[in-house]
Design an enzyme around this catalytic site. Structure first.
Site, mmCIF file in Angstrom:
data_model
loop_
_atom_site.group_PDB
_atom_site.id
_atom_site.type_symbol
_atom_site.label_atom_id
_atom_site.label_comp_id
_atom_site.label_asym_id
_atom_site.label_seq_id
_atom_site.Cartn_x
_atom_site.Cartn_y
_atom_site.Cartn_z
ATOM 1 N N ASP A 25 0.835 -1.205 0.000
ATOM 2 C CA ASP A 25 0.000 0.000 0.000
ATOM 3 C C ASP A 25 0.871 1.257 0.000
ATOM 4 O OD1 ASP A 25 0.883 -0.190 2.597
ATOM 5 O OD2 ASP A 25 -1.103 -0.027 3.525
ATOM 6 N N SER A 26 2.199 1.071 -0.022
ATOM 7 C CA SER A 26 3.114 2.192 -0.258
ATOM 8 C C SER A 26 2.868 2.764 -1.652
ATOM 9 C CB SER A 26 4.571 1.753 -0.110
ATOM 10 O OG SER A 26 4.809 0.570 -0.848
ATOM 11 N N ASP A 64 -1.057 -6.075 -0.105
ATOM 12 C CA ASP A 64 -1.478 -5.443 1.153
ATOM 13 C C ASP A 64 -2.984 -5.232 1.174
ATOM 14 O OD1 ASP A 64 0.684 -5.047 2.836
ATOM 15 O OD2 ASP A 64 1.278 -3.172 1.880
ATOM 16 N N LYS A 94 -1.256 -9.398 2.937
ATOM 17 C CA LYS A 94 -0.519 -8.935 4.117
ATOM 18 C C LYS A 94 -1.390 -7.957 4.890
ATOM 19 C CE LYS A 94 3.296 -6.097 3.798
ATOM 20 N NZ LYS A 94 2.848 -4.869 4.482
ATOM 21 N N GLU A 96 -1.506 -5.439 8.587
ATOM 22 C CA GLU A 96 -0.705 -4.811 9.636
ATOM 23 C C GLU A 96 -1.352 -5.036 10.999
ATOM 24 O OE1 GLU A 96 -0.034 -0.672 8.771
ATOM 25 O OE2 GLU A 96 0.921 -1.097 6.846
ATOM 26 N N GLU A 163 9.079 -3.991 10.436
ATOM 27 C CA GLU A 163 9.501 -2.700 9.863
ATOM 28 C C GLU A 163 10.048 -1.774 10.944
ATOM 29 O OE1 GLU A 163 6.691 -0.904 7.177
ATOM 30 O OE2 GLU A 163 7.818 0.974 7.081
HETATM 31 O O1 KIV Z 1 3.570 -1.136 1.598
HETATM 32 C C1 KIV Z 1 4.752 -1.508 1.631
HETATM 33 O O2 KIV Z 1 5.561 -1.196 0.754
HETATM 34 C C2 KIV Z 1 5.183 -2.315 2.764
HETATM 35 C C3 KIV Z 1 6.638 -2.559 2.905
HETATM 36 C C4 KIV Z 1 7.325 -1.348 3.372
HETATM 37 C C5 KIV Z 1 6.919 -3.725 3.776
HETATM 38 O O3 KIV Z 1 4.391 -2.733 3.522
#
Ligand code: KIV
Length: 245
Positions: A25-26, A64, A94, A96, A163
């Site tokens: 989600d980055s 994510d 994934k 969080e 992280e």
């Molecule tokens: O969203 C992302 O890029 C991440 C990584 C930084 C692990 O979750």
């Protein structure tokens, strides 16, 4: 593991031999220009994941679950996951968090979808933390993180991202759990590493965290190439006789 959000980049990373591609989600930051990961939606994540999956021949693709698509309740978490799996063809999701989202993780796993955990600095909680600095430096937070890592393993997560936490703590987690621990800003005593591709390539050239090693300076390479192109077009050097029909 590296992040990927689009077809062209995913194709290069997959061909180069990366094991895991994270549709992170980055994308909210590096693709959409937001300050946080909070605005990105499930539809956006599915769009990015579809593009990545189309390019991949061998890498494992993790997506994510975006903010707001799983924290509410486990039914919503499962519904969001099913959309990602059905509409993108990705291989895992994934999430969080630890104990707070245990019910959602268990429900997703019971539907047969592999889950990767994410502890430490969890950017979807940025307004709780108030800063992107190193997490779990204090004993109470470190103890909770270790407990959460054990819990994620017990629930059935296949891996955990850690992280921005102290390297000693990450090492401890990696010895405590038997599933692979993937670090970002968590030192070298873990099982694997992940970085955001735009950071690795030096596209996001103003972002300089200590944990980042840049493997290219694409900001300057691209700037140079574009300036050259503008020059050539203006001087009518491009296109030449061989570059036309
Ligand atoms: O969203 C992302 O890029 C991440 C990584 C930084 C692990 O979750």
């Amino acid at each position: 593991m590296l992040t990927a959000y689009d077809y062209s980049m995913a194709h290069i990373l997959d061909s180069a031999g990366i094991d895991v591609l994270l549709v992170g989600d980055s994308a909210s930051n590096v693709m959409a220009g937001n300050n946080t990961t909070l605005p990105i939606t499930l539809d956006h994540m599915i769009y990015h994941a579809q593009s990545v999956v189309k390019a991949v021949k061998r890498a494992f693709v993790v997506v994510d679950l975006p903010f707001g698509s799983y924290q509410g309740n486990s039914t919503e978490a499962l519904r969001s996951t099913i959309r990602i799996m059905k509409e993108s063809g990705a291989h895992a999701v994934k999430l969080e968090g630890g104990a707070e989202i245990q019910e959602s993780i268990t429900r997703i796993l019971s539907a047969g979808v592999p889950v990767m955990g994410h502890l430490g600095l969890t950017p979807q909680s940025i307004y709780k933390f108030g800063t992107y600095t190193v997490r779990a430096k204090q004993e109470a937070e470190a103890t909770k993180l270790i407990d959460d890592a054990r819990l994620l393993e017990e629930c059935g997560c296949f891996s955990i991202v850690l992280e921005k936490i102290p390297a000693e703590l990450a090492k401890k987690v990696a010895t405590e759990v038997s599933i692979p621990v993937i670090g970002i800003g968590a030192g070298g005593d873990v099982d694997g590493q992940v970085l955001v591709m735009q950071d690795v390539l030096g596209i996001t050239h103003e972002f300089q965290p200590r944990f980042l090693r840049r493997y290219a300076d694409l900001y300057n390479v691209i700037t140079g190439a574009v300036s050259h192109y503008i020059e050539d077009v203006k001087s009518r050097d491009f296109p030449n006789k061989e570059e036309q029909y």
